[in-house]
Every structure is written in structure tokens, then in C-alpha cells.
Enzyme design. Structure first.
Site, PDB file in Angstrom:
ATOM      1  N   ASP A 160       0.860  -1.200   0.000  1.00 17.53           N
ATOM      2  CA  ASP A 160       0.000   0.000   0.000  1.00 17.53           C
ATOM      3  C   ASP A 160       0.886   1.237   0.000  1.00 17.53           C
ATOM      4  OD1 ASP A 160      -2.316  -1.546   0.071  1.00 17.53           O
ATOM      5  OD2 ASP A 160      -2.286  -1.651   2.258  1.00 17.53           O
ATOM      6  N   LYS A 180       0.638  -8.097  -2.480  1.00 17.33           N
ATOM      7  CA  LYS A 180      -0.666  -7.555  -2.914  1.00 17.33           C
ATOM      8  C   LYS A 180      -0.455  -6.161  -3.493  1.00 17.33           C
ATOM      9  CE  LYS A 180      -4.168  -6.070  -0.082  1.00 17.33           C
ATOM     10  NZ  LYS A 180      -4.842  -4.871  -0.596  1.00 17.33           N
ATOM     11  N   ASP A 236      -5.386  -6.587  -6.191  1.00 20.83           N
ATOM     12  CA  ASP A 236      -6.581  -6.258  -5.401  1.00 20.83           C
ATOM     13  C   ASP A 236      -7.281  -5.075  -6.072  1.00 20.83           C
ATOM     14  OD1 ASP A 236      -8.475  -6.160  -3.434  1.00 20.83           O
ATOM     15  OD2 ASP A 236      -7.145  -5.329  -1.897  1.00 20.83           O
ATOM     16  N   LEU A 237      -7.963  -5.359  -7.167  1.00 24.66           N
ATOM     17  CA  LEU A 237      -8.549  -4.286  -7.988  1.00 24.66           C
ATOM     18  C   LEU A 237     -10.070  -4.242  -7.878  1.00 24.66           C
ATOM     19  CD1 LEU A 237      -6.252  -4.730 -11.115  1.00 24.66           C
ATOM     20  CD2 LEU A 237      -6.001  -3.128  -9.216  1.00 24.66           C
ATOM     21  N   LYS A 238     -10.659  -5.214  -7.207  1.00 25.18           N
ATOM     22  CA  LYS A 238     -12.097  -5.230  -6.888  1.00 25.18           C
ATOM     23  C   LYS A 238     -12.960  -4.822  -8.085  1.00 25.18           C
ATOM     24  CE  LYS A 238     -11.553  -4.573  -1.892  1.00 25.18           C
ATOM     25  NZ  LYS A 238     -10.118  -4.324  -1.728  1.00 25.18           N
ATOM     26  N   LEU A 239     -12.908  -5.644  -9.130  1.00 28.75           N
ATOM     27  CA  LEU A 239     -13.657  -5.319 -10.350  1.00 28.75           C
ATOM     28  C   LEU A 239     -15.170  -5.408 -10.125  1.00 28.75           C
ATOM     29  CD1 LEU A 239     -11.793  -7.163 -13.259  1.00 28.75           C
ATOM     30  CD2 LEU A 239     -11.142  -5.094 -12.028  1.00 28.75           C
ATOM     31  N   ASP A 286     -18.511  -4.252 -12.924  1.00 29.30           N
ATOM     32  CA  ASP A 286     -19.016  -3.469 -14.061  1.00 29.30           C
ATOM     33  C   ASP A 286     -19.994  -4.378 -14.807  1.00 29.30           C
ATOM     34  OD1 ASP A 286     -19.248  -1.657 -16.297  1.00 29.30           O
ATOM     35  OD2 ASP A 286     -17.262  -0.869 -15.782  1.00 29.30           O
ATOM     36  N   ILE A 287     -20.426  -3.973 -15.994  1.00 30.46           N
ATOM     37  CA  ILE A 287     -21.307  -4.857 -16.758  1.00 30.46           C
ATOM     38  C   ILE A 287     -20.512  -6.106 -17.175  1.00 30.46           C
ATOM     39  CG2 ILE A 287     -22.825  -3.005 -17.582  1.00 30.46           C
ATOM     40  CD1 ILE A 287     -21.321  -3.217 -20.304  1.00 30.46           C
ATOM     41  N   ASN A 337     -19.812  -7.838 -19.846  1.00 32.48           N
ATOM     42  CA  ASN A 337     -18.875  -7.824 -20.974  1.00 32.48           C
ATOM     43  C   ASN A 337     -17.557  -7.148 -20.585  1.00 32.48           C
ATOM     44  OD1 ASN A 337     -18.231  -8.204 -23.829  1.00 32.48           O
ATOM     45  ND2 ASN A 337     -18.335  -5.953 -23.921  1.00 32.48           N
ATOM     46  N   THR A 338     -17.669  -6.055 -19.853  1.00 40.97           N
ATOM     47  CA  THR A 338     -16.464  -5.316 -19.444  1.00 40.97           C
ATOM     48  C   THR A 338     -15.660  -6.109 -18.415  1.00 40.97           C
ATOM     49  OG1 THR A 338     -17.625  -3.253 -19.869  1.00 40.97           O
ATOM     50  CG2 THR A 338     -15.660  -3.111 -18.494  1.00 40.97           C
ATOM     51  N   THR A 347     -15.674  -4.261   4.317  1.00 40.56           N
ATOM     52  CA  THR A 347     -15.704  -4.203   5.790  1.00 40.56           C
ATOM     53  C   THR A 347     -15.942  -2.787   6.300  1.00 40.56           C
ATOM     54  OG1 THR A 347     -13.304  -4.239   5.680  1.00 40.56           O
ATOM     55  CG2 THR A 347     -14.389  -6.269   6.330  1.00 40.56           C
ATOM     56  N   GLN A 392      -8.014  -0.313  11.510  1.00 43.63           N
ATOM     57  CA  GLN A 392      -8.711  -1.597  11.434  1.00 43.63           C
ATOM     58  C   GLN A 392      -9.545  -1.798  12.688  1.00 43.63           C
ATOM     59  OE1 GLN A 392      -8.918  -3.442   8.888  1.00 43.63           O
ATOM     60  NE2 GLN A 392      -6.993  -3.619   7.767  1.00 43.63           N
ATOM     61  N   GLY A 421      -0.171  -5.455   6.049  1.00 40.91           N
ATOM     62  CA  GLY A 421       0.475  -4.249   5.550  1.00 40.91           C
ATOM     63  C   GLY A 421       1.319  -3.596   6.614  1.00 40.91           C
ATOM     64  N   ARG A 422       0.713  -2.619   7.322  1.00 38.06           N
ATOM     65  CA  ARG A 422       1.477  -1.765   8.226  1.00 38.06           C
ATOM     66  C   ARG A 422       2.283  -2.466   9.317  1.00 38.06           C
ATOM     67  NH1 ARG A 422      -3.674   1.968   8.733  1.00 38.06           N
ATOM     68  NH2 ARG A 422      -4.529  -0.119   8.363  1.00 38.06           N
TER      69      ARG A 422
HETATM   70  O1  C5P Z   1      -1.945  -2.144   6.893  1.00 44.17           O
HETATM   71  P1  C5P Z   1      -2.970  -3.243   7.046  1.00 44.17           P
HETATM   72  O2  C5P Z   1      -2.349  -4.543   7.539  1.00 44.17           O
HETATM   73  O3  C5P Z   1      -4.189  -2.815   7.819  1.00 44.17           O
HETATM   74  O4  C5P Z   1      -3.432  -3.529   5.535  1.00 44.17           O
HETATM   75  C1  C5P Z   1      -4.442  -4.453   5.236  1.00 44.17           C
HETATM   76  C2  C5P Z   1      -4.636  -4.548   3.755  1.00 44.17           C
HETATM   77  O5  C5P Z   1      -5.783  -5.361   3.532  1.00 44.17           O
HETATM   78  C3  C5P Z   1      -4.905  -3.231   3.056  1.00 44.17           C
HETATM   79  O6  C5P Z   1      -4.350  -3.338   1.734  1.00 44.17           O
HETATM   80  C4  C5P Z   1      -6.409  -3.172   2.987  1.00 44.17           C
HETATM   81  O7  C5P Z   1      -6.881  -2.438   1.892  1.00 44.17           O
HETATM   82  C5  C5P Z   1      -6.753  -4.639   2.806  1.00 44.17           C
HETATM   83  N1  C5P Z   1      -8.112  -4.989   3.190  1.00 44.17           N
HETATM   84  C6  C5P Z   1      -8.617  -4.791   4.470  1.00 44.17           C
HETATM   85  N2  C5P Z   1      -9.899  -5.157   4.751  1.00 44.17           N
HETATM   86  C7  C5P Z   1     -10.669  -5.695   3.814  1.00 44.17           C
HETATM   87  C8  C5P Z   1     -10.180  -5.906   2.535  1.00 44.17           C
HETATM   88  C9  C5P Z   1      -8.869  -5.539   2.259  1.00 44.17           C
HETATM   89  O8  C5P Z   1      -7.897  -4.303   5.331  1.00 44.17           O
HETATM   90  N3  C5P Z   1     -11.887  -6.093   4.121  1.00 44.17           N
END
Ligand code: C5P
Length: 235
Positions: free
Chosen positions: A15, A37, A65-68, A70-71, A73-74, A120, A190, A210-211
Site C-alpha cells: 500500500d 498484494k 486487489d482491484l475489486k472489479l 461493471d457490466i 462484458n467489461t 468491511t 482496522q 500491511g502496516r
Molecule cells: O496495513 P494493514 O495490515 O491494515 O493492511 C491491510 C490490507 O488489507 C490493506 O491493503 C487493505 O486495503 C486490505 N483490506 C482490508 N480489509 C478488507 C479488505 C482488504 O484491510 N476487508
């Protein structure tokens, strides 16, 4: 899912706003982390996709992690484009049309589809405001069953949802769990967090972190500590 190496069950969330910072982190982590990711922020930065391709070419696994959504076909055609990039996972929103179209787009490739049931950040009031008649606790399992029926490979789920989902969807589908904090770590923004061991015990196959790693004084040591906790939790 038991054949996966414990270290491969950790997915590091890149991120970060640009490739230079992502590249520096990947270099620091070296061979300790094998799965990354790439979300919208990095992918849509100048050469984010090229960097994801480069990591895949270097043998890293990539979760787009692009969370598509759309319609059909797209979604089908966009998924087919992404399937050519050599990524392992792609997220889509768990709407039946979207899931069916993504499945068609990924056909014949190695790309696995992960459905996001309900973001979430949504609570029951947000769902009502968006016109839904179901509370989160009903909509999540409803969409999970739809994903299963459509042959979607897996779900993204908080650890608090994982155990119940695992019981209802069975062992086959992949569960990927974010919101992971080692014991005593900072929650940040979170709200529903779990330790690596608790998430694995709840039925998660992969943990997205992530963090707790990217902001650690020693990211490599932080990643390895989480991998060790995963290995221990799996026994
Ligand atoms: O930094 P942290 O560990 O909180 O990052 C968690 C990752 O998981 C981030 O990329 C966040 O967008 C992703 N994520 C999330 N909760 C979700 C779906 C994805 O925290 N329900």
C-alpha cells in the site's frame, strides 16, 4: 490447502504511492516474502502494473486487489487482460453477474478469483442507505454461497467472519484474511483485528498484512515473525 508453505501464506500489502517506495521495500524483504498484494493505489500509479509484472517475472506471486465490478462484458474482458499478466489472485465484488463474467474471463488461465462479499467499511446502516434489505450478517454468507455456486476460487474475509464462512463453504474455497495484527500491535484504522495465529485457527489460508510489516523498524524481521507464528499455528 495444506501443501502451501507457511511462509507463502503471508501476503504483503504494497500500500504505497509509487514504485520507487515499493521497490525499496521488496528489496529490504528479499527472499523472506514471496507474495505481494498490489492494490489500486500502486497499480494506478505511473508504472504500477509494470512493477507487478516485474515481480511476477522474478518469481514472486502477485495478488491484484482491484475489486472489479461493471457490466459483464467489461468484467469478462478486463479479467482476461489481467489474466495475461501472470498474477495469482484477483479480487472482484461478489455480485452474481460480476462473478460469472470474471470466471469466463479467467477461463484457461492460472488466475484465481477472490470475491469480496461486503466491504468491511459497510455496516447495516450503510447497506440500508445503499438500498439493501439485508444486514451484513446475512448478506456475507448469502454472497459467499453464490460465489461457491459459481465456482469462484475464494473469498476475502475478516478473521471474525472466517470461522463461520469456513463451516458454510467447506474446505475447498480459499479464505484470504486482512486485518492482522501481531499481539500487542497497533490496530490503526482496522476495527476487526486478529493475531496471525487466531486467523489461521479460524480457517484462513492466507493472511494479508500491511502496516505491521511496512511500518516496522525491521520489516524483514517482522515478516519472518509472522511467518513463524503461521507455521506454529498450523502445527
Ligand atoms: O496495513 P494493514 O495490515 O491494515 O493492511 C491491510 C490490507 O488489507 C490493506 O491493503 C487493505 O486495503 C486490505 N483490506 C482490508 N480489509 C478488507 C479488505 C482488504 O484491510 N476487508
Amino acid at each position: 490447502m495444506s501443501a502451501i508453505k507457511p511462509s507463502d501464506r503471508l501476503i504483503l500489502a504494497l500500500d504505497l504511492p509509487d514504485v520507487a517506495q515499493a521497490r525499496a521495500l521488496v528489496t529490504t524483504l528479499g527472499d523472506s516474502v514471496s507474495f505481494y498484494k498490489v492494490g489500486m493505489e500502486l497499480a494506478y500509479s505511473g508504472d504500477g502494473f509494470a512493477f507487478a509484472d516485474e515481480l511476477a517475472a522474478r518469481g514472486k506471486k502477485i495478488f491484484l486487489d482491484l475489486k472489479l465490478h461493471d457490466i459483464p462484458n467489461t468484467v469478462k474482458r478486463a479479467t482476461a487482460q489481467l489474466a495475461r499478466r501472470g498474477a495469482t489472485f484477483l479480487t472482484i465484488h461478489a455480485f452474481p453477474q460480476t462473478m460469472a463474467a470474471a470466471k469466463e474471463g479467467a477461463a484457461g488461465s492460472g488466475l484465481k478469483l477472490l470475491a469480496v462479499t461486503v466491504l468491511t467499511s459497510y455496516d447495516d446502516d450503510d447497506l440500508t442507505a445503499a438500498g439493501y434489505r439485508f444486514p451484513v450478517r446475512d448478506l456475507v454468507p448469502h454472497r459467499a454461497q453464490q460465489a461457491k455456486a459459481l465456482g469462484i476460487d475464494g473469498l476475502v474475509a475478516a478473521a471474525s467472519e472466517a470461522a463461520e464462512l469456513r463451516r458454510s463453504i467447506g474446505e475447498e474455497m480459499i479464505l484470504v484474511t486482512p486485518g492482522i495484527r501481531p499481539a500487542g500491535g497497533q490496530a490503526g484504522d482496522q476495527k476487526r483485528i486478529a493475531t496471525p495465529a487466531a486467523a489461521i485457527a479460524a480457517g484462513a489460508d492466507y493472511l494479508v498484512v500491511g502496516r505491521p510489516i511496512t511500518e516496522a523498524a525491521d520489516p524483514r524481521a517482522a515478516a519472518e515473525a509472522i511467518q513463524h507464528e503461521i507455521a506454529t499455528a498450523r502445527g
